[in-house]
Design an enzyme around this catalytic site. Structure first.
Site, PDB file in Angstrom:
ATOM      1  N   ASP A 196      34.266  80.889  62.834  1.00  0.00           N
ATOM      2  CA  ASP A 196      33.410  80.479  61.670  1.00  0.00           C
ATOM      3  C   ASP A 196      33.566  80.640  60.113  1.00  0.00           C
ATOM      4  O   ASP A 196      33.773  81.903  59.415  1.00  0.00           O
ATOM      5  CB  ASP A 196      32.317  82.276  62.151  1.00  0.00           C
ATOM      6  CG  ASP A 196      31.043  82.300  61.285  1.00  0.00           C
ATOM      7  OD1 ASP A 196      30.575  81.623  60.673  1.00  0.00           O
ATOM      8  OD2 ASP A 196      30.195  83.259  61.854  1.00  0.00           O
TER       9      ASP A 196
ATOM     10  N   LYS B 264      25.663  78.405  52.543  1.00  0.00           N
ATOM     11  CA  LYS B 264      26.154  79.075  51.594  1.00  0.00           C
ATOM     12  C   LYS B 264      27.096  78.435  51.135  1.00  0.00           C
ATOM     13  O   LYS B 264      26.845  78.797  49.303  1.00  0.00           O
ATOM     14  CB  LYS B 264      27.040  80.324  51.999  1.00  0.00           C
ATOM     15  CG  LYS B 264      25.630  81.187  52.805  1.00  0.00           C
ATOM     16  CD  LYS B 264      27.035  82.220  54.280  1.00  0.00           C
ATOM     17  CE  LYS B 264      25.834  83.168  55.084  1.00  0.00           C
ATOM     18  NZ  LYS B 264      25.147  84.433  54.613  1.00  0.00           N
TER      19      LYS B 264
ATOM     20  N   TRP C 219      29.861  90.125  61.711  1.00  0.00           N
ATOM     21  CA  TRP C 219      29.115  88.680  62.272  1.00  0.00           C
ATOM     22  C   TRP C 219      29.654  88.216  63.398  1.00  0.00           C
ATOM     23  O   TRP C 219      29.866  87.970  64.063  1.00  0.00           O
ATOM     24  CB  TRP C 219      29.552  87.696  61.082  1.00  0.00           C
ATOM     25  CG  TRP C 219      28.232  87.879  60.241  1.00  0.00           C
ATOM     26  CD1 TRP C 219      28.114  88.719  58.931  1.00  0.00           C
ATOM     27  CD2 TRP C 219      26.855  87.617  60.707  1.00  0.00           C
ATOM     28  NE1 TRP C 219      26.627  88.186  58.858  1.00  0.00           N
ATOM     29  CE2 TRP C 219      26.338  87.481  59.645  1.00  0.00           C
ATOM     30  CE3 TRP C 219      25.637  86.720  61.454  1.00  0.00           C
ATOM     31  CZ2 TRP C 219      24.552  87.322  59.093  1.00  0.00           C
ATOM     32  CZ3 TRP C 219      24.792  86.129  61.777  1.00  0.00           C
ATOM     33  CH2 TRP C 219      24.499  86.990  60.354  1.00  0.00           C
TER      34      TRP C 219
END
Lengths: 360, 360
Positions: free
Chosen positions: B172, B196, B102
């Protein structure tokens, strides 16, 4: 539980059958032991839901094979930038038709990326009509022609699809997609926020001719590149799975109703009834020229605007919700999308007649 | 209806209480006669839902008043572009820490807008750790420092918040937001895809310090401008109302559980149990250094990868779902977000022990 008649312009009424199915499946989708919104977008189960929704939309709209169907986020407002960023393809000018609030928003954003040529506007008559084909002074070198087939706030709907020759036609179909058949082959690109005739807010459907993809303006964010989404089956990143699923349920419902062809019959009847009631009234009026009266959004004003708040209060008491007009224009507006049935329109007409009798 | 244990990395498990409330309210929200997803985002009812969700998040994370909370669309992947477009503010370089898949995605997108200075990377050790503060060679002239506090695929979590001096820190936090307390005042900007630890896919939460807003790169699409969303209360256009509502229910649930402070206790216990079971095993292993073992995503491999498919098949039969690792790395991964309770972790450990006994 008692469901009322809901004339909201968007987010708008959904078919009760769809909500019931979603309710039933909420904790356990098809015996999988989890909700559809709790599973990976790449699971076999969700992939099948996603693919079926796309196929159902293709069937409903008779979308030709050379068009991609994308399930995106960000609403029509994001498309106002994505359209020029993707479709200019080396050109520097685009044609726009101006028929009201939503056209103007699209134009304002496009001006940040190209020269906008407003090829026709009905602003001088307060946007109470759409221009005719003869009134469109098109530029054959334009990258594309953009228009708003149905202005949600003004209640103005085109009664024809503009002929733009070889220049791709782009339509913000947010408020009239699936309301009747449209010949997709006449368009380069169609986009629509879901929250009127498709599903819940948070999903945007884009239907785009393949040959228009792949040549974005420098600096275009990756997530604004249609080609990226097309190549990834709209799963370049996690898509809004719950909204996609609900949208699929709406498409299934539409098919069961007889598709957009059946919707055309029902929507024409609903709209004609309501406009006739307004025309017959001495108290209510709609300013739009007859040929452009929207089937989806019916704005109307009261002869005495002092009675507006009474109208709203009494209509709510009667179980007729969300009839206030857009905050930018006032008055009333009844949005009668696919999921608003004829019974709701009949109830509204009866209420309006009674209101006129007692207050008119 | 039978709910299984769901270890999906995202979209992920949601609290059963939240799903039950949503189910109950699906056709008629609080006696209004319509679903929450069928009403205008500007209605008093939805505005109150939206405001309450923001307030609950502010309470949960103790967000200081000089931070805006935005409810956007497009996922973390859209943030990869929005961060440089908004935060470069005349500068041309930004610092990025690379700890896995990511981070790399964020870096790739940022490179389209500025010079990216990778101030630390753990790629040479296959991303099995996060760099320490001492290893960060920061540029005091960078526009910002970006990092990924928890790598969802690698299962690597920072055990500290980097000190970046006067340079704004950007995180993030998609996969560990709300999993424990974080001192928001140490960040310039935090973003997180909802799917999530927050709610359903289709919503992105951004928490941004006010003084960083209002100076975007030329050509930034309007919908990519944080200042526009901040000024409009995240209603520049129709927001994803259903996802926002569900997210609000999750925040309420979190408060009822005792907030992120209680989550910290529960998540620490869940993670320690599972990592201990792996450490005690001769059959399962996790490659991450102990101080960076993620509390949220626990990847592990089997001593014999030929047994992977057997493990998946048998775990599914036992009602333990979505344990396959990310397609890019293989192996297994148990994501144990807030909504995955200790009972699920216990069941997983028992299954792993039994699997090792019979197949190990």
């Amino acid at each position: 539980m008692s469901r009322h008649f809901n004339f909201s312009a968007g987010p708008a009424a959904l078919p009760e059958e769809v909500l019931k199915t979603a309710q039933q499946e909420m904790l356990d989708w098809h015996g999988c032991g989890l909700s559809i919104m709790e599973m990976s977008h790449r699971s076999d189960e969700f992939m099948s839901v996603a693919a079926q929704a796309e196929q159902d939309l293709r069937d409903l709209m008779h979308i030709p094979d050379n068009y991609k169907v994308l399930f995106l986020q960000g609403g029509a407002t994001s498309q106002f930038a994505m359209v020029p960023l993707n479709l200019l393809r080396g050109k520097t000018t685009a044609d726009y038709i101006n028929t009201g609030v939503w056209s103007k928003k699209a134009i304002a954003e496009a001006k940040r990326y190209c020269d906008v040529n407003v090829v026709a506007t009905t602003e001088s008559t307060q946007f109470t009509s759409a221009p005719t084909q003869d009134e469109l002074v098109l530029n054959p070198d334009a990258a594309y022609v953009h228009y708003t087939p149905n202005e949600t706030i003004g209640g103005v709907e085109f009664d024809y699809i503009p002929d733009t020759g070889d220049v791709p036609l782009v339509a913000d179909m947010s408020s009239n997609i699936l309301s009747r058949p449209f010949d997709v082959s006449k368009f380069g690109l169609i986009y629509a926020g879901a929250q009127k005739n498709i599903g819940p807010a948070g999903l945007t459907v884009v239907i785009v001719r393949e040959d228009l993809l792949g040549d974005t303006l420098a600096g275009t964010p990756t997530m604004y590149d249609y080609a990226v989404h097309a190549a990834a089956g709209s799963m370049n990143n996690t898509p809004p799975t719950l909204a996609w699923y609900l949208t699929g349920l709406v498409f299934k419902w539409l098919k069961a109703q007889g598709g957009v062809e059946a919707m055309e019959v029902a929507n024409r009847r609903k709209a004609e009834k309501l406009y006739q009631a307004i025309a017959d009234s001495k108290f209510f009026s709609n300013p739009v020229v007859k040929r452009n009266q929207s089937w989806m959004n019916v704005p109307f004003i009261l002869a005495d605007s002092n009675l507006d708040s009474t109208f709203i209060a009494e209509s709510e008491k009667a179980g007729l919700l969300n009839l206030q007009g857009h905050r930018s224009v006032g008055g009333m507006r009844a949005s009668i999308y696919n999921a608003v049935n004829e019974q709701a329109v009949d109830a509204l007409i009866a209420f309006m007649n009674e209101f006129e009798r007692t207050h008119g």
